[in-house]
Each structure stands twice: as C-alpha cells, then as structure tokens.
Design a protein around this motif. Structure first.
Motif, PDB file in Angstrom:
ATOM      1  N   ARG A   6       0.832  -1.212   0.000  1.00 28.81           N
ATOM      2  CA  ARG A   6       0.000   0.000   0.000  1.00 28.81           C
ATOM      3  C   ARG A   6       0.869   1.265   0.000  1.00 28.81           C
ATOM      4  NH1 ARG A   6      -3.073  -1.583   3.424  1.00 28.81           N
ATOM      5  NH2 ARG A   6      -4.854  -2.160   2.109  1.00 28.81           N
ATOM      6  N   ALA A   9       2.228   1.734  -3.448  1.00 32.93           N
ATOM      7  CA  ALA A   9       1.199   2.224  -4.364  1.00 32.93           C
ATOM      8  C   ALA A   9       1.015   3.726  -4.215  1.00 32.93           C
ATOM      9  CB  ALA A   9      -0.117   1.498  -4.102  1.00 32.93           C
ATOM     10  N   GLY A  14      -0.589   4.335  -7.712  1.00 33.63           N
ATOM     11  CA  GLY A  14      -1.175   3.141  -8.297  1.00 33.63           C
ATOM     12  C   GLY A  14      -2.344   2.614  -7.485  1.00 33.63           C
ATOM     13  N   GLU A  15      -3.045   1.648  -8.079  1.00 32.49           N
ATOM     14  CA  GLU A  15      -4.201   1.025  -7.436  1.00 32.49           C
ATOM     15  C   GLU A  15      -3.805  -0.334  -6.878  1.00 32.49           C
ATOM     16  OE1 GLU A  15      -8.456  -1.066  -8.681  1.00 32.49           O
ATOM     17  OE2 GLU A  15      -7.274   0.037 -10.185  1.00 32.49           O
ATOM     18  N   VAL A  16      -4.037  -0.541  -5.578  1.00 32.80           N
ATOM     19  CA  VAL A  16      -3.711  -1.814  -4.941  1.00 32.80           C
ATOM     20  C   VAL A  16      -4.829  -2.824  -5.190  1.00 32.80           C
ATOM     21  CG1 VAL A  16      -3.257  -2.997  -2.763  1.00 32.80           C
ATOM     22  CG2 VAL A  16      -2.361  -0.698  -3.148  1.00 32.80           C
ATOM     23  N   VAL A  17      -4.451  -4.017  -5.605  1.00 28.59           N
ATOM     24  CA  VAL A  17      -5.382  -5.138  -5.711  1.00 28.59           C
ATOM     25  C   VAL A  17      -4.804  -6.277  -4.876  1.00 28.59           C
ATOM     26  CG1 VAL A  17      -6.511  -6.771  -7.234  1.00 28.59           C
ATOM     27  CG2 VAL A  17      -6.065  -4.443  -8.029  1.00 28.59           C
ATOM     28  N   PRO A  62      -3.160  -1.938 -16.009  1.00 28.33           N
ATOM     29  CA  PRO A  62      -4.492  -2.033 -15.387  1.00 28.33           C
ATOM     30  C   PRO A  62      -5.293  -3.273 -15.754  1.00 28.33           C
ATOM     31  CG  PRO A  62      -4.076   0.209 -16.134  1.00 28.33           C
ATOM     32  CD  PRO A  62      -2.936  -0.615 -16.641  1.00 28.33           C
ATOM     33  N   ILE A  72       0.003  -3.861  -7.899  1.00 30.26           N
ATOM     34  CA  ILE A  72      -0.175  -2.407  -7.982  1.00 30.26           C
ATOM     35  C   ILE A  72      -0.383  -2.095  -9.455  1.00 30.26           C
ATOM     36  CG2 ILE A  72       0.828  -0.137  -7.593  1.00 30.26           C
ATOM     37  CD1 ILE A  72       2.553  -1.376  -5.396  1.00 30.26           C
ATOM     38  N   LYS A  73      -1.566  -1.629  -9.795  1.00 28.59           N
ATOM     39  CA  LYS A  73      -1.897  -1.357 -11.189  1.00 28.59           C
ATOM     40  C   LYS A  73      -1.560   0.096 -11.521  1.00 28.59           C
ATOM     41  CE  LYS A  73      -5.243  -5.041 -11.823  1.00 28.59           C
ATOM     42  NZ  LYS A  73      -6.481  -5.451 -12.516  1.00 28.59           N
ATOM     43  N   VAL A  74      -0.737   0.264 -12.563  1.00 25.66           N
ATOM     44  CA  VAL A  74      -0.289   1.594 -12.995  1.00 25.66           C
ATOM     45  C   VAL A  74      -0.266   1.632 -14.519  1.00 25.66           C
ATOM     46  CG1 VAL A  74       1.098   2.124 -10.930  1.00 25.66           C
ATOM     47  CG2 VAL A  74       2.113   0.824 -12.823  1.00 25.66           C
TER      48      VAL A  74
END
Length: 349
Positions: A6, A9, A14-17, A62, A72-74
């Motif tokens: 986290r 991110a 970025g977006e954490v999944v 993504p 981590i989506k970037v």
C-alpha cells in the motif's frame, strides 16, 4: 528499508489489488525476484514469467488479472518500478560543493554553486561552469567552454576549447567533444589539413554515451538538439546538425554536414553519408547504409538503405536464391544448354 504494498502504491499513484499490507524488502526484475520482493510486468509477453515467479508482488498494467498475490496497477509499470527502486535503495547523498586538491582550475574560470569537482579534473582559462555541476576524475575542459546547470561529466570526458553544453546534460566516460573534423585537401600530392575553427554545441537534456566522439564544425558549430540521447561508440562528424529527441544507438556513424529532423531513430551501426538530410521521425534499422536523403516518417533497412518493406522482399528473395539456382540448372539441362557444376568452375555439356 521495507515498505508495504500500500505504501508503494501511494508512491507511484497506483491502485492496490489484493493484500496491501504485504511487506516488501526489495525490488527486482522478474528474472531475479524472490519472496519478499516486488517486480514489474511491462507488457503481456511477461505474464507467464510473472505467474511462475516467486516474487511477492508486482507492478502491472491495469488489465492484468489477479493471481492470488498483491498487485499495484499503474499505466507505466517500468517507470513506477524505477521510482520504487530509488526509494527502497535510498537516493544518493546530496552533493556538497567541493573541489579536490589535485584538480587544476584556472583562476579565470567561474565555477557555479554546489559543484563537485573530482581528482585530476582540469578546467582551463575562461570557462564558465553552471550550478551543481559534477565533474568526475580526470575530466578535462578546454578554454572558454560554457557548461549549464546540473551537468555531469564522467571520468576522462574531454571537452575541447569553446564547447557549449546546455542544462542537465550527462556526458559519459571517455567522450571527446570538439576534436578537429576530418577535413583535408590534396595539394601538390599531399593531404593538407583544412583548419577546423568551429565548435560543438549540445542543447539541454542530452545524454551522450561512453567513448562517443563529436567533432567541431569547420567554421560554425556542430549541434546536437534538445533531448537527444546518444549511445556508446557513436561518431558525429563536423558540421552535423542533429535534431531534437533523436535516438542514436551504438556504433552509429554520421558523416560531415549531415542534418537530422526531430525524433529520428538510428539503430546500431547505421552509417550516414555526408551532406544528407534525415527527415523527422525516420527510423533506420541496424546496419542501414544511407546514401541519399531520407524522407520524414520513413522506415529504412539494409545497405544500401531501402524502405523496410522493399528490403524485406529482397531478403526473402535472397533466401530463395539457392533453390532458384538449382531450378535454373535443371531447366538448362532439359534444354541441352551447358551448365556449370555447383561449387565448381567446370562446364558440363
């Protein structure tokens, strides 16, 4: 140093999944990643390698599906990975203004604030060095050179007299900028040198690789445009005018008075004849031999360089030559014409 997924991110927006509390102790590429490491998947070609990797987390595009480990989506996994590597390993300590006792600085030279000048550096008369310059061991700067802010010269880089360097330029080890251009006239049966009275001018944000050489102009400047990146072992001759944001890759050779547009790419060992122009956004494949002007947006291959589609057809035809040669021999035999035995010089009737 360690961070949670986290926290990483947040560093790269970025977006954490998945498990954002997983702890990461290092960042490594896919081939080296181990448990406790974060890696990155630049595009779909590497998804299989990611699925088989022992890495604990990854930076991904993504659309990449979850496989049980945190992501981590970037939009740009590579550059996000660079940011995380720098953060985990710590930024280099800020340079303090220092001049090594063995450096030779002429009294008329002007050195900007926060400069770092290493051992055996030479700065000759009339030079102006911008703020935050880093001049590493053995770098030599000739008379009346001007360097902008945040310039880095790596060990044994050489700037001949009157060279002009913009801001944020990096020049790697053993580069030589401003040596005489290769200009001679034949008089009385001898090669007589034409004096090279110009200089080299490098614009902002240029990087020049190790052992590259850029010759001074005959009377005016040889120029390299803003943002251009030059690899190791590249040769740029006198009077050339290189455009903005070019990419010149290892062992490119550009003969005198050639000009290039913006965003030109030359792959390894491209050779350009003199007094030519390469148009904007042209891409020249490895070992292309260019003997005439290249229009904008062209893609050229081969020696002599031809449009890539035409060159591919030529290459495919060359692959078929042995088969065509055998077929021709059979036809001549059927017609009762003399043939030469393959691999031998004798004529068969």
């Amino acid at each position: 140093m360690s961070l949670t997924v986290r926290q990483m991110a947040a560093l790269v927006a970025g977006e954490v999944v998945g498990n954002g509390d997983a702890e990461i102790v290092d960042a490594r590429p896919l081939t080296d990643a181990k448990p406790g490491h974060i890696t990155f998947v630049e595009d779909d070609r590497y998804l299989d390698a990611w699925h088989h990797s022992p890495a604990s987390a990854a930076l991904v595009l993504p659309h990449v599906p979850v496989n049980g480990r945190p992501l981590i989506k970037v939009l740009d996994p590579l550059m996000a990975f660079v940011s995380i590597v720098k953060h985990l390993r710590g930024n280099s300590p800020a340079a303090t203004s220092s001049i090594h006792p063995s450096a030779q600085i002429h009294p008329t030279a002007v050195i900007g604030t926060d400069a770092e000048i290493g051992p055996f550096v030479v700065v000759e008369a009339g030079c102006v060095i911008g703020a935050r310059a880093t001049l590493l061991a053995g770098a030599t700067i000739g008379k009346n050179c001007r360097l902008g802010d945040d310039v880095t010269l790596h060990p044994h880089a050489v700037l001949y007299d009157t060279t002009v360097i913009g801001n944020r330029v990096t020049i790697h080890a053993n580069c030589v900028l401003g040596a005489d251009g290769f200009g001679y006239r034949t008089q009385g049966g001898r090669h007589v040198k034409v004096p090279q009275l110009g200089y080299v001018e490098i614009a902002d944000d240029v990087e020049i690789g190790a052992c590259t050489t850029i010759d001074r102009g005959t009377f005016g400047p040889t120029r390299v445009g803003q943002g251009t990146k030059i690899d190791n072992l590249v040769m740029i001759a006198h009077n050339c005018q290189i455009g903005r944001h070019n990419l010149l890759v290892s062992q490119v050779g550009i003969a005198g008075s050639t000009t290039t547009g913006d965003y030109v790419v030359m792959a390894g060992q491209v050779g350009i004849a003199d007094h030519l122009h390469v148009g904007d956004r042209a891409i020249l494949g490895a070992k292309a031999g260019v003997h005439k002007d290249v229009p904008p947006d062209s893609r050229m291959l081969g020696a002599p360089a031809t449009p890539d589609r035409e060159q591919m057809r030529i290459m495919m035809s060359l692959e078929k030559l042995p088969e065509l040669r055998r077929d021709l021999r059979k036809i001549k035999q059927m017609l009762g014409l003399p043939t030469k035995a393959e691999g031998k010089g004798e004529t068969k009737e």
